[in-house]
Design a protein around this motif. Structure first.
Motif, mmCIF file in Angstrom:
data_model
loop_
_atom_site.group_PDB
_atom_site.id
_atom_site.type_symbol
_atom_site.label_atom_id
_atom_site.label_comp_id
_atom_site.label_asym_id
_atom_site.label_seq_id
_atom_site.Cartn_x
_atom_site.Cartn_y
_atom_site.Cartn_z
ATOM 1 N N ARG A 275 0.871 -1.169 0.000
ATOM 2 C CA ARG A 275 0.000 0.000 0.000
ATOM 3 C C ARG A 275 0.914 1.227 0.000
ATOM 4 O O ARG A 275 1.860 1.312 0.789
ATOM 5 C CB ARG A 275 -0.910 -0.008 1.223
ATOM 6 C CG ARG A 275 -1.909 1.158 1.264
ATOM 7 C CD ARG A 275 -2.820 1.039 2.481
ATOM 8 N NE ARG A 275 -3.728 -0.092 2.351
ATOM 9 C CZ ARG A 275 -4.906 -0.060 1.722
ATOM 10 N NH1 ARG A 275 -5.298 1.073 1.136
ATOM 11 N NH2 ARG A 275 -5.680 -1.125 1.671
ATOM 12 N N GLN A 276 0.633 2.189 -0.899
ATOM 13 C CA GLN A 276 1.508 3.340 -1.067
ATOM 14 C C GLN A 276 0.713 4.646 -1.025
ATOM 15 O O GLN A 276 -0.444 4.692 -1.447
ATOM 16 C CB GLN A 276 2.251 3.255 -2.410
ATOM 17 C CG GLN A 276 3.097 1.993 -2.560
ATOM 18 C CD GLN A 276 3.763 1.920 -3.919
ATOM 19 O OE1 GLN A 276 4.867 2.410 -4.090
ATOM 20 N NE2 GLN A 276 3.091 1.317 -4.885
ATOM 21 N N GLY A 277 1.373 5.692 -0.509
ATOM 22 C CA GLY A 277 0.732 6.991 -0.448
ATOM 23 C C GLY A 277 1.742 8.105 -0.590
ATOM 24 O O GLY A 277 2.961 7.894 -0.576
ATOM 25 N N GLY A 278 1.236 9.318 -0.727
ATOM 26 C CA GLY A 278 2.110 10.469 -0.892
ATOM 27 C C GLY A 278 2.292 10.843 -2.348
ATOM 28 O O GLY A 278 1.673 10.251 -3.245
ATOM 29 N N PRO A 279 3.169 11.813 -2.629
ATOM 30 C CA PRO A 279 3.326 12.317 -4.000
ATOM 31 C C PRO A 279 4.084 11.384 -4.929
ATOM 32 O O PRO A 279 4.119 11.614 -6.145
ATOM 33 C CB PRO A 279 4.101 13.630 -3.802
ATOM 34 C CG PRO A 279 4.854 13.418 -2.522
ATOM 35 C CD PRO A 279 3.959 12.588 -1.654
ATOM 36 N N ALA A 280 4.713 10.343 -4.397
ATOM 37 C CA ALA A 280 5.455 9.390 -5.238
ATOM 38 C C ALA A 280 5.121 7.978 -4.782
ATOM 39 O O ALA A 280 4.591 7.763 -3.694
ATOM 40 C CB ALA A 280 6.953 9.648 -5.138
ATOM 41 N N ARG A 281 5.422 7.006 -5.642
ATOM 42 C CA ARG A 281 5.186 5.604 -5.323
ATOM 43 C C ARG A 281 6.545 4.931 -5.137
ATOM 44 O O ARG A 281 7.171 4.462 -6.086
ATOM 45 C CB ARG A 281 4.365 4.928 -6.435
ATOM 46 C CG ARG A 281 2.933 5.487 -6.553
ATOM 47 C CD ARG A 281 2.147 5.170 -5.302
ATOM 48 N NE ARG A 281 0.771 5.674 -5.320
ATOM 49 C CZ ARG A 281 0.386 6.780 -4.716
ATOM 50 N NH1 ARG A 281 1.275 7.541 -4.074
ATOM 51 N NH2 ARG A 281 -0.880 7.161 -4.734
#
Length: 381
Positions: A334-340
């Motif tokens: 699971r990824q979040g924020g402005p980049a992966r």
């Protein structure tokens, strides 16, 4: 130079023999330096030893009056000389559980780096990170004290090193300051050698090295895989080189230490997918180094939430994160924020494996005014 401790002469010869037999000590001038410079002079303030079986790691002081102190000075191992930025062995009675911040590097690495620096008579050398001063002393013996400038960020560490160097008859220029900025007068050095890890080769080092000169430094990231790089500075103000192998590790330069993690993001948000690689891939030193190329400012922590392990990769400054958890016999991310972050890491790992998983010695490091890049030979389709 006349050694100050005659009792250690046989230990110095034994150390030189051992380093030569294992291929670290390769030339006569450096052998003479190892045999002449008493390492114990740089450990008069004592050092810290690991308390056996301690979890987390605990440290206890070893002082000159401790039985076996002199012999331990000549073991081929790094000896911690400062903890938590200020604490030295004489400050402590008992044990401490804090992070080491300065040490006397293992002799095989010190000698290997001086040999790999390829110095010649008359060379000017800038040393980034004075530490105890033992490495500085070897350089003074080989080249002469007037050819060495050593920069140390910690004034107390620098002062102690100066006393030890003076006891051995050496008085090189010692500078207190940020070694990443090089030397204030910006003189063109023939060689720069760093006894601390860096995320990227500082532009000041390239600017202060003459064309054709060499920079030797350990390049790493906040996932803590690192490699020793030797770069040659070019006429156009760039530098190019390769890694020398050996899984070299140094404490990071203090200005480049990772920021505090602070409050973690909500790991239940973001986008989830099946992961092509689980966090176990980071157990391999070179694979972790490749991951760092993709995410050099990412940190890794492991949490247990509702009985399930979560492996979190987070770039605090960018605000990006990835959380990996078991999904049956596979992994989910699971990824979040402005980049992966994990997308980038997996992409680099896939390229690397497609190209035959080359060792770091095949990687090329290029530093330009635009930044630092690390590449490896790509296979064509």
């Amino acid at each position: 130079m006349t050694p100050t401790t005659g009792d250690s002469a046989h230990l110095r010869r034994e150390l030189a023999d051992s380093l030569a037999e294992r291929g670290f000590l390769r030339t006569d001038p450096w052998r003479k330096a190892v045999e002449a410079v008493p390492r114990e002079e740089f450990l008069r303030g004592g050092f810290f030893d690991v308390v056996p079986g301690s979890v987390p790691t605990a440290w206890c002081p070893v002082m000159p009056d401790t039985p076996g102190w002199l012999e331990q000075c000549y073991r081929d191992e790094s000896l911690v000389t400062q903890i938590a930025g200020t604490i030295v062995p004489s400050d402590l009675r008992g044990e401490i559980m804090r992070t080491p911040t300065s040490s006397s590097t293992m002799p095989n690495l010190v000698v290997r780096m001086w040999e790999d620096l390829q110095v010649e008579d008359g060379h000017w050398v800038l040393e980034a990170g004075t530490g105890t001063g033992y490495s500085t002393a070897l350089g003074c013996h080989r080249l002469g004290e007037d050819q060495i400038v050593s920069v140390e960020v910690d004034p107390e560490v620098s002062a102690r090193a100066g006393i030890s160097l003076g006891a051995c008859g050496f008085f090189p220029e010692l500078v207190v300051g940020d070694a990443l900025a090089g030397h204030a007068d910006g003189r063109p050095f023939d060689r720069i050698i760093a006894t601390c890890g860096v995320l990227t080769i500082p532009p000041a080092w390239i600017e202060q090295t003459r064309p054709g000169g060499i920079i030797l430094a350990t390049v790493c990231g906040w996932l803590y895989s690192s490699e020793l790089a030797r770069l040659t500075v070019r006429e156009d103000g760039t530098a190019v080189g390769r890694f020398l192998g050996g899984q070299i590790s140094f404490m990071l330069a203090r200005p480049q230490l990772p920021p505090p993690l602070g409050m973690l993001p909500d790991l239940n948000t973001g986008d989830e997918r099946g992961a092509a690689h689980g966090p176990d891939v980071l157990s391999d030193w070179t694979a972790r180094f490749v991951a760092q190329i993709a995410a050099p400012r990412a940190q890794r922590i492991t949490l247990t939430v509702d009985g399930q392990e979560q492996h979190v990769i987070v770039d605090v400054e960018a605000g990006a994160w990835a959380s990996l958890t078991r999904d049956g016999d596979k992994w989910a991310v699971r990824q979040g924020g402005p980049a992966r972050i994990w997308d980038d890491i997996e992409e680099h790992l896939t390229w690397w494996r497609t190209d035959g998983s080359p060792r770091p010695e095949a990687f090329e490091v290029t530093v330009t005014p635009e930044g630092q890049t690390i590449t490896w030979p790509r296979r064509t389709a």
